[in-house]
Design an enzyme around this catalytic site. Structure first.
Site, short mmCIF file in Angstrom:
data_model
loop_
_atom_site.label_atom_id
_atom_site.label_comp_id
_atom_site.label_asym_id
_atom_site.label_seq_id
_atom_site.Cartn_x
_atom_site.Cartn_y
_atom_site.Cartn_z
N HIS A 136 0.80 -1.23 0.00
CA HIS A 136 0.00 0.00 0.00
C HIS A 136 0.84 1.29 0.00
O HIS A 136 0.57 2.23 0.76
CB HIS A 136 -0.97 0.00 1.18
CG HIS A 136 -2.01 -1.10 1.12
ND1 HIS A 136 -2.48 -1.60 -0.06
CD2 HIS A 136 -2.66 -1.78 2.11
CE1 HIS A 136 -3.39 -2.55 0.20
NE2 HIS A 136 -3.51 -2.68 1.50
N HIS A 172 -9.61 1.91 0.60
CA HIS A 172 -9.57 0.77 1.52
C HIS A 172 -10.68 0.83 2.56
O HIS A 172 -10.44 0.61 3.75
CB HIS A 172 -8.19 0.73 2.19
CG HIS A 172 -7.71 -0.63 2.56
ND1 HIS A 172 -8.38 -1.45 3.45
CD2 HIS A 172 -6.61 -1.33 2.16
CE1 HIS A 172 -7.70 -2.57 3.60
NE2 HIS A 172 -6.63 -2.53 2.83
N GLU A 232 -11.28 -3.95 -2.88
CA GLU A 232 -10.40 -2.91 -3.41
C GLU A 232 -10.22 -3.11 -4.91
O GLU A 232 -9.59 -4.07 -5.33
CB GLU A 232 -9.04 -2.97 -2.70
CG GLU A 232 -9.14 -2.86 -1.19
CD GLU A 232 -8.01 -3.60 -0.48
OE1 GLU A 232 -6.85 -3.26 -0.70
OE2 GLU A 232 -8.30 -4.52 0.30
#
Ligand code: GLA
Length: 348
Positions: free
Chosen positions: A102, A176, A314
Site C-alpha cells: 500500500h 480501503h 479494493e
C-alpha cells in the site's frame, strides 16, 4: 460542512467534511482522504454507518489498518519492495515483512490532502489533491494526484482518480473502506452474500505475492460467481486461505480493463437488506475478509473490531504487476494521464 477533526503532532490541522446526497451521508478526512463514516438506510429506512473507522486522529495515526483510506502510490504488494523500469532498479519502502504494501510506510493514507468541495448539477463532492515528490517512498517521478469523491443524486459514491508524472513510474490507486452493511461494530460479516464476476484469481506465495498464475475459481472456495455467504467456504482449508488467514486475494475480473465502469461485484446483508454494488474500469478486485482485525481496535461506535467484522473490496490492477510483465501494466509515463473510476451504489 467542514469542521476541525484533530491536529497532527507537527501542528497540521485535519478537517472533516460531511456531505449528503440521494440518501447517502459521507464523512471524509483531509488526512488520507479517509472515509470516516458512510451512512445508508436499511430496508426500513434506518440509517447505519457501514464502514469501520475511528473517532480521533490519534487512532488513525497510531493504529489504523488503512480504515477508509486512499491507497497509493501502489495498492497492495510489490515483492521485496523492488522493481525495474526502463532498465533502472527502484527500491521502495518495505513495510510488510520483506515486501512493500500500500505505497510503503508513509503512503497516501498517511498524507494530508488539499480538499475542495464542489457542486455540479445534482452532484456534490470533494476534490482531493496531493503532490507526491520524486523519490517519495522510493517511487520515481513527481506524481500529481487528484481524487474526486462524488455523491450523486441516486446516493452513489463515485471515485475518480487522476494522476500525472514527470518521469516513468508505476501507479495503482484504490480505496480501503472496510464494509459492514449491518453497521460497523455489529459483529461478523460472514453472513454477507458476495458475488464477484471473475472466473480466475491470482494465487499467492506465503507472503501474499502473486505467483503469476491465473487460477480458475471453479471448484474452489474462491468461486463467487454466484452469490455466496462469505462464511460458507471461509474455513475450507484451501492452502491459499491458510496463507491469507481467510480471503486476501486479487480476483481477475472477467471484463478486464474497460473504458467505462462496469458492474463487477455485489455485496448483500440479508438481515438489514442493504446492498452495495461496485462498478469499475479496473481489471482486478482484492477481496480481503478482515483477517487481521484482532480485537485490539475500538471503532467509532465504541465497539471492538474482531476478525471478520468487515471486509474490503479494493478495485485495482493486480498486486506486484511491476514484476509480472504478463499482468496488465501499471506503468505511467510523462505523456500519459492515469485515470481510473470506481462507483459504489447502495440499495436496500
Ligand atoms: C489489504 C491487504 C491485506 C491487509 C489489508 C490491511 O487488503 O491485501 O493483506 O494488509 O490490506 O490490513
Amino acid at each position: 460542512m467542514k469542521e476541525l477533526f484533530g491536529t497532527l503532532a507537527d501542528g497540521t490541522q485535519v478537517h472533516r467534511w460531511s456531505l449528503e446526497n440521494g440518501g447517502t451521508r459521507l464523512k471524509v478526512l483531509s488526512y488520507g482522504g479517509i472515509v470516516q463514516g458512510l451512512e445508508v438506510p436499511d430496508r426500513d429506512g434506518r440509517y447505519a454507518n457501514v464502514c469501520l473507522g475511528f473517532d480521533s486522529i490519534e487512532e488513525y495515526v497510531d493504529s489504523s489498518p488503512y480504515f477508509g483510506a486512499l491507497i497509493g502510490r501502489y495498492g497492495n504488494r510489490i515483492a521485496k519492495g523492488a522493481f525495474t523500469l526502463d532498465g533502472e532498479r527502484h527500491q521502495l519502502s518495505v513495510d510488510d515483512g520483506e515486501n512493500s504494501l500500500h505505497g510503503g510506510a508513509q503512503g497516501f493514507d498517511r498524507r494530508v490532502w488539499d480538499v475542495e468541495p464542489f457542486t455540479d448539477g445534482t452532484d456534490v463532492g470533494l476534490r482531493l489533491s496531493y503532490t507526491s515528490a520524486d523519490g517519495e517512498m522510493g517511487y520515481p517521478g513527481t506524481l500529481e494526484v487528484q481524487v474526486t469523491y462524488t455523491l450523486t443524486r441516486h446516493g452513489d459514491w463515485r471515485i475518480d482518480y487522476e494522476a500525472g508524472t514527470d518521469r516513468a513510474t508505476v501507479v495503482n490507486l484504490t480505496n480501503h473502506v472496510y464494509w459492514n452493511l449491518g453497521g460497523e461494530g455489529t459483529g461478523t460479516v460472514e453472513d454477507h452474500e458476495l458475488t464477484i464476476a471473475a472466473s480466475r484469481y491470482t494465487p499467492t506465495d506465503p507472503g501474499l505475492i502473486p505467483t503469476g498464475e491465473l487460477a480458475q475459481v471453479s471448484g474452489t472456495p474462491f468461486d463467487f460467481r454466484e452469490a455466496k455467504p462469505i462464511g460458507r467456504d471461509l474455513r475450507a482449508g484451501h492452502p491459499q486461505q491458510v496463507f491469507a488467514k481467510g480471503y486476501d486475494h486479487n480476483w481477475v475480473l472477467d471484463k478486464g480493463v474497460t473504458s467505462e465502469p462496469e458492474h463487477v461485484a455485489t455485496l448483500r446483508d440479508p438481515s438489514s437488506g442493504r446492498t452495495l454494488r461496485i462498478s469499475t474500469v479496473e481489471p482486478g478486485l482484492q477481496f480481503y475478509s478482515g483477517n487481521f482485525l484482532d480485537g485490539t481496535l475500538t471503532g467509532t461506535g465504541g465497539r471492538t473490531y474482531r476478525q471478520g467484522d468487515a471486509l474490503c473490496l479494493e478495485t485495482q490492477h493486480f498486486p506486484d504487476a511491476p514484476n509480472h510483465p504478463s499482468f496488465p501494466s501499471t506503468v505511467l509515463r510523462p505523456e500519459q494521464t492515469y485515470r481510473t473510476t470506481t462507483v459504489h451504489s447502495f440499495g436496500a
